[in-house]
Write an enzyme that holds these catalytic residues in place. Sequence first.
Site, PDB file in Angstrom:
ATOM      1  N   HIS A 100     -87.074  37.585 -20.884  1.00  0.00           N
ATOM      2  CA  HIS A 100     -87.543  37.614 -19.484  1.00  0.00           C
ATOM      3  C   HIS A 100     -88.588  38.686 -19.200  1.00  0.00           C
ATOM      4  O   HIS A 100     -89.189  38.701 -18.130  1.00  0.00           O
ATOM      5  CB  HIS A 100     -86.357  37.688 -18.504  1.00  0.00           C
ATOM      6  CG  HIS A 100     -85.665  39.011 -18.391  1.00  0.00           C
ATOM      7  ND1 HIS A 100     -85.888  39.869 -17.344  1.00  0.00           N
ATOM      8  CD2 HIS A 100     -84.725  39.592 -19.160  1.00  0.00           C
ATOM      9  CE1 HIS A 100     -85.097  40.931 -17.478  1.00  0.00           C
ATOM     10  NE2 HIS A 100     -84.388  40.786 -18.573  1.00  0.00           N
ATOM     11  N   SER A 107     -86.325  40.847 -25.483  1.00  0.00           N
ATOM     12  CA  SER A 107     -85.749  40.090 -24.371  1.00  0.00           C
ATOM     13  C   SER A 107     -86.795  39.103 -23.851  1.00  0.00           C
ATOM     14  O   SER A 107     -87.951  39.493 -23.627  1.00  0.00           O
ATOM     15  CB  SER A 107     -85.374  41.079 -23.266  1.00  0.00           C
ATOM     16  OG  SER A 107     -84.815  40.407 -22.166  1.00  0.00           O
ATOM     17  N   ASN A 143     -89.503  51.727 -20.125  1.00  0.00           N
ATOM     18  CA  ASN A 143     -89.501  50.776 -19.001  1.00  0.00           C
ATOM     19  C   ASN A 143     -89.790  51.444 -17.668  1.00  0.00           C
ATOM     20  O   ASN A 143     -90.243  50.796 -16.735  1.00  0.00           O
ATOM     21  CB  ASN A 143     -88.156  50.044 -18.929  1.00  0.00           C
ATOM     22  CG  ASN A 143     -86.984  50.986 -18.922  1.00  0.00           C
ATOM     23  OD1 ASN A 143     -86.811  51.784 -19.841  1.00  0.00           O
ATOM     24  ND2 ASN A 143     -86.178  50.919 -17.894  1.00  0.00           N
ATOM     25  N   ALA A 196     -81.174  41.531 -24.401  1.00  0.00           N
ATOM     26  CA  ALA A 196     -81.519  42.673 -25.265  1.00  0.00           C
ATOM     27  C   ALA A 196     -80.408  43.710 -25.207  1.00  0.00           C
ATOM     28  O   ALA A 196     -80.163  44.416 -26.188  1.00  0.00           O
ATOM     29  CB  ALA A 196     -82.845  43.276 -24.824  1.00  0.00           C
ATOM     30  N   THR A 197     -79.727  43.792 -24.074  1.00  0.00           N
ATOM     31  CA  THR A 197     -78.602  44.734 -23.974  1.00  0.00           C
ATOM     32  C   THR A 197     -77.570  44.413 -25.059  1.00  0.00           C
ATOM     33  O   THR A 197     -77.067  45.314 -25.743  1.00  0.00           O
ATOM     34  CB  THR A 197     -77.969  44.640 -22.566  1.00  0.00           C
ATOM     35  OG1 THR A 197     -78.962  45.002 -21.610  1.00  0.00           O
ATOM     36  CG2 THR A 197     -76.768  45.558 -22.426  1.00  0.00           C
ATOM     37  N   GLN A 232     -90.082  46.204 -23.844  1.00  0.00           N
ATOM     38  CA  GLN A 232     -91.262  46.302 -22.976  1.00  0.00           C
ATOM     39  C   GLN A 232     -92.559  46.217 -23.768  1.00  0.00           C
ATOM     40  O   GLN A 232     -93.637  46.101 -23.182  1.00  0.00           O
ATOM     41  CB  GLN A 232     -91.241  47.630 -22.187  1.00  0.00           C
ATOM     42  CG  GLN A 232     -90.063  47.778 -21.238  1.00  0.00           C
ATOM     43  CD  GLN A 232     -90.206  46.922 -19.975  1.00  0.00           C
ATOM     44  OE1 GLN A 232     -91.285  46.422 -19.651  1.00  0.00           O
ATOM     45  NE2 GLN A 232     -89.110  46.744 -19.263  1.00  0.00           N
ATOM     46  N   CYS A 259     -81.579  54.859  -9.869  1.00  0.00           N
ATOM     47  CA  CYS A 259     -81.199  53.931 -10.931  1.00  0.00           C
ATOM     48  C   CYS A 259     -80.927  52.560 -10.317  1.00  0.00           C
ATOM     49  O   CYS A 259     -80.729  52.421  -9.114  1.00  0.00           O
ATOM     50  CB  CYS A 259     -80.005  54.451 -11.705  1.00  0.00           C
ATOM     51  SG  CYS A 259     -78.491  54.399 -10.790  1.00  0.00           S
ATOM     52  N   THR A 304     -71.888  29.295 -28.481  1.00  0.00           N
ATOM     53  CA  THR A 304     -72.823  28.168 -28.486  1.00  0.00           C
ATOM     54  C   THR A 304     -74.161  28.613 -27.901  1.00  0.00           C
ATOM     55  O   THR A 304     -74.201  29.174 -26.809  1.00  0.00           O
ATOM     56  CB  THR A 304     -72.238  27.023 -27.639  1.00  0.00           C
ATOM     57  OG1 THR A 304     -70.956  26.702 -28.176  1.00  0.00           O
ATOM     58  CG2 THR A 304     -73.127  25.792 -27.666  1.00  0.00           C
TER      59      THR A 304
HETATM   60  N1  PLP Z   1     -84.523  47.860 -22.964  1.00  0.00           N
HETATM   61  C1  PLP Z   1     -85.531  48.017 -22.096  1.00  0.00           C
HETATM   62  C2  PLP Z   1     -86.628  48.975 -22.405  1.00  0.00           C
HETATM   63  C3  PLP Z   1     -85.547  47.277 -20.910  1.00  0.00           C
HETATM   64  O1  PLP Z   1     -86.554  47.442 -20.045  1.00  0.00           O
HETATM   65  C4  PLP Z   1     -84.492  46.363 -20.653  1.00  0.00           C
HETATM   66  C5  PLP Z   1     -84.447  45.612 -19.384  1.00  0.00           C
HETATM   67  O2  PLP Z   1     -84.475  46.210 -18.321  1.00  0.00           O
HETATM   68  C6  PLP Z   1     -83.481  46.228 -21.612  1.00  0.00           C
HETATM   69  C7  PLP Z   1     -83.529  46.999 -22.753  1.00  0.00           C
HETATM   70  C8  PLP Z   1     -82.357  45.253 -21.417  1.00  0.00           C
HETATM   71  O3  PLP Z   1     -82.841  43.934 -21.503  1.00  0.00           O
HETATM   72  P1  PLP Z   1     -81.965  42.699 -20.975  1.00  0.00           P
HETATM   73  O4  PLP Z   1     -82.310  42.529 -19.533  1.00  0.00           O
HETATM   74  O5  PLP Z   1     -82.387  41.523 -21.805  1.00  0.00           O
HETATM   75  O6  PLP Z   1     -80.541  43.043 -21.217  1.00  0.00           O
END
Ligand code: PLP
Length: 363
Positions: free
Chosen positions: A193, A191, A146, A69-70, A174, A311, A229
């Site tokens: 996971h 994301s 989060n 997601a990042t 989330q 953090c 890929t």
């Molecule tokens: N955004 C939120 C609200 C999250 O909690 C997280 C993960 O901690 C992310 C983005 C980033 O997700 P990823 O671990 O897939 O990069």
Amino acid sequence: MIYLDYQATTPLAPEVEAAMAPWLGEKFANPHAPYTAGREAAATVEVARKQVMRALGKTSGRLAFTGSATEALNWALKGSVGREGRDEIVTIATEHAAVLDTVQFLGSTHKVHILPVDHEGIVDLDALRAAVGPRTALVAAMLVNNEIGVLQPVDEIASIAHEAGALMLCDAVQGLGRIAVPEQADLIAISAHKVHGPKAIGALWMADSVEPAPLIHGGGQELGLRSGTLSPALCAGFGAAASLIAERAPADHDHVESLWEMAHERMRDWTLNGSAAQRYHGNLNLRRDGLDAARLMSEVRGVAFSLGSACASGSGRPSHVLRALGLSDREARSSIRIGFGRYTTADELAEALDRIDTAAKAQ
Ligand code: PLP
């Protein structure tokens, strides 16, 4: 170990592991290859894409798999700023680092507005309206926080963005499968996971006619927009996790509600950080006057929970989210985050909370 850190990651569902297994073994073909084995892998990726779209409740638009997601958030932000000569971004002080660090990076060449939140963690819509204008390319707001579980008024935020001709990006990481994603969002990052899928796969959903400029250049594999890929195993895992959302969302919801009621009641001498009304109930961010939360973590062995006050890098800096609520450094350092969900049992949660509470009172 009693695992109470569901906002950091969630346990892999057994169904997900089973769906991934063949693609980690004998089915190793490149999904972009033209022969039968490659086409079989590509078909699996397409099934997964549909499953994830369904979990998002989307029948239109396009979904591109990403490495996280990042990455999806970086892509949406960097690829949208500058569109139609619009060079400003509006976001909120309690967003995830994937948004805040990206807008900070963009801040050297673009104008960035980072809006404060009230003591409950919610953005002021009038302040948002005042910050959004004809130069705004994108407004970025998360669905569920989060750290504190607080919900932003994402539907209203999307309307305000659209009135000014801007796009709305929602970080739904989330919220997926738990809280409805905003129907009007133009871009949604998720994301696997966080929903019992594998790590290192995310996705960016784009509404029809919305197309951020590519972030990663190369073979143009994903929709011609995101090169690299794909892993059929990770896609199959994300797809299986997404299907489980569709099947299990009502049961997961009821389970989390009953755990929340028990946990909230058991920890009634603690103070809840963030709004009690506007929140996802699988997150309990609590503080206690005078508590040394870092010490508590080392005292309560065998329970995985996290600090609301430091953090992830372990730098010891107080959480930007708790500071944004107006908490002092000291209060932030007296806060813990407890996250639970599908596989948490009431007994293990009760036992862990009693151990945390007893250790905190003994400090
Ligand atoms: N955004 C939120 C609200 C999250 O909690 C997280 C993960 O901690 C992310 C983005 C980033 O997700 P990823 O671990 O897939 O990069």
